[in-house]
Write an enzyme that holds these catalytic residues in place. Structure first.
Site, mmCIF file in Angstrom:
data_model
loop_
_atom_site.group_PDB
_atom_site.id
_atom_site.type_symbol
_atom_site.label_atom_id
_atom_site.label_comp_id
_atom_site.label_asym_id
_atom_site.label_seq_id
_atom_site.Cartn_x
_atom_site.Cartn_y
_atom_site.Cartn_z
ATOM 1 N N CYS A 75 18.251 9.645 13.480
ATOM 2 C CA CYS A 75 18.480 8.334 14.070
ATOM 3 C C CYS A 75 17.119 7.694 14.338
ATOM 4 O O CYS A 75 16.247 8.302 14.949
ATOM 5 C CB CYS A 75 19.255 8.528 15.365
ATOM 6 S SG CYS A 75 18.878 7.366 16.652
ATOM 7 N N GLU A 76 16.937 6.478 13.835
ATOM 8 C CA GLU A 76 15.627 5.839 13.969
ATOM 9 C C GLU A 76 15.369 5.341 15.393
ATOM 10 O O GLU A 76 14.245 5.013 15.734
ATOM 11 C CB GLU A 76 15.490 4.682 12.972
ATOM 12 C CG GLU A 76 16.403 3.511 13.225
ATOM 13 C CD GLU A 76 16.251 2.439 12.154
ATOM 14 O OE1 GLU A 76 15.647 2.700 11.104
ATOM 15 O OE2 GLU A 76 16.762 1.326 12.392
ATOM 16 N N HIS A 77 16.402 5.279 16.206
ATOM 17 C CA HIS A 77 16.210 4.822 17.585
ATOM 18 C C HIS A 77 15.683 5.922 18.495
ATOM 19 O O HIS A 77 14.977 5.655 19.454
ATOM 20 C CB HIS A 77 17.531 4.287 18.169
ATOM 21 C CG HIS A 77 18.021 3.077 17.456
ATOM 22 N ND1 HIS A 77 19.361 2.787 17.295
ATOM 23 C CD2 HIS A 77 17.344 2.080 16.847
ATOM 24 C CE1 HIS A 77 19.482 1.655 16.625
ATOM 25 N NE2 HIS A 77 18.277 1.214 16.337
ATOM 26 N N HIS A 78 16.068 7.180 18.214
ATOM 27 C CA HIS A 78 15.696 8.287 19.095
ATOM 28 C C HIS A 78 14.935 9.399 18.384
ATOM 29 O O HIS A 78 14.516 10.361 19.024
ATOM 30 C CB HIS A 78 16.959 8.879 19.752
ATOM 31 C CG HIS A 78 17.721 7.894 20.582
ATOM 32 N ND1 HIS A 78 18.786 7.174 20.098
ATOM 33 C CD2 HIS A 78 17.527 7.492 21.855
ATOM 34 C CE1 HIS A 78 19.236 6.376 21.051
ATOM 35 N NE2 HIS A 78 18.494 6.541 22.120
ATOM 36 N N GLN A 116 23.206 5.059 10.640
ATOM 37 C CA GLN A 116 24.298 5.539 9.786
ATOM 38 C C GLN A 116 24.886 4.416 8.931
ATOM 39 O O GLN A 116 25.227 4.610 7.764
ATOM 40 C CB GLN A 116 25.401 6.181 10.650
ATOM 41 C CG GLN A 116 26.515 6.772 9.785
ATOM 42 C CD GLN A 116 27.567 7.490 10.602
ATOM 43 O OE1 GLN A 116 27.279 8.048 11.662
ATOM 44 N NE2 GLN A 116 28.791 7.487 10.109
ATOM 45 N N HIS A 144 25.943 12.424 16.183
ATOM 46 C CA HIS A 144 24.590 11.984 16.524
ATOM 47 C C HIS A 144 24.101 12.724 17.760
ATOM 48 O O HIS A 144 24.720 12.628 18.825
ATOM 49 C CB HIS A 144 24.581 10.470 16.793
ATOM 50 C CG HIS A 144 24.836 9.649 15.565
ATOM 51 N ND1 HIS A 144 23.898 8.789 15.032
ATOM 52 C CD2 HIS A 144 25.919 9.581 14.755
ATOM 53 C CE1 HIS A 144 24.403 8.210 13.952
ATOM 54 N NE2 HIS A 144 25.627 8.670 13.762
ATOM 55 N N CYS A 146 21.762 11.986 19.596
ATOM 56 C CA CYS A 146 21.417 11.060 20.689
ATOM 57 C C CYS A 146 22.654 10.676 21.504
ATOM 58 O O CYS A 146 22.542 10.125 22.595
ATOM 59 C CB CYS A 146 20.696 9.818 20.145
ATOM 60 S SG CYS A 146 21.636 8.843 18.978
#
Ligand code: ZN
Length: 184
Positions: A75-78, A116, A144, A146
């Site tokens: 996940c590019e956010h976390h 995703q 996920h 996260c």
């Protein structure tokens, strides 16, 4: 890939957390993580077009599905993993690709920092651009980290994303065929 930058980044995170980066267990961690990303983020130096280039002629344009394609992504956010499986079906337009190349295409896009939703669309678009089938449908189910180890902490939650292209768009009977093949 710039290994030195990754090593420096890992050192800074550990220091930022308050760790002693000189204790025995952590000494080689920056180096180990830098080498790990060579594998886990290999998708940046890979090209779906190269895998989908080899094609075979077919007389019947019946739906082909590859499913239970297990993958790991971030996940590019976390920067935490999300993982699960993908199913890809396409209606050929006179040509098919080798079955292993379908799973390869998932790897190319999964081994990057992702969303995703974007991963699902990139796989579908790669098929449309390279193989030029009559249509393609991609479904991804993933867990996920996260969502499960931080934040709302809901283990077992699965995120499902679906993308259709070409004749799968707005075609309920074709989409139903996809779901039936997915279940069997
Ligand atoms: Zn996340």
């Amino acid at each position: 890939m710039n290994q030195d930058k990754i090593k420096e980044g890992v050192r800074l995170i550990l220091e930022g957390i308050g760790e002693d980066i000189n204790r025995e267990g952590l000494l080689e961690t920056p180096d180990r993580i830098a080498r790990m990303y060579e594998e886990l983020a290999a998708g940046y130096s890979d090209d779906a077009a190269a895998h989908l280039k080899k094609r075979f002629h077919v007389d019947n344009n019946d739906m082909v599905m590859e499913k239970d394609i297990h993958f790991y992504s971030f996940c590019e956010h976390h920067m935490l993993p999300f993982y699960g499986n993908a199913a890809i079906a396409y209606i050929p337009n006179g040509e098919v690709v080798g079955l292993s190349k379908i799973a390869r295409t998932v790897e190319v896009f999964a081994k990057r920092f992702q969303l995703q939703e974007r991963l699902t669309a990139q796989i579908a678009d790669a098929f449309m651009e390279e193989l030029k089938p009559k249509g393609v449908m991609v479904l991804i189910q993933a867990e996920h980290m996260c969502m499960t180890m931080r934040g709302i902490k809901k283990p077992g939650t699965r995120t499902v994303s679906v993308v259709t292209r070409g004749i799968f768009d707005n075609n309920e009977s074709l989409q139903n065929s996809f779901y039936r093949m997915l279940d069997c």
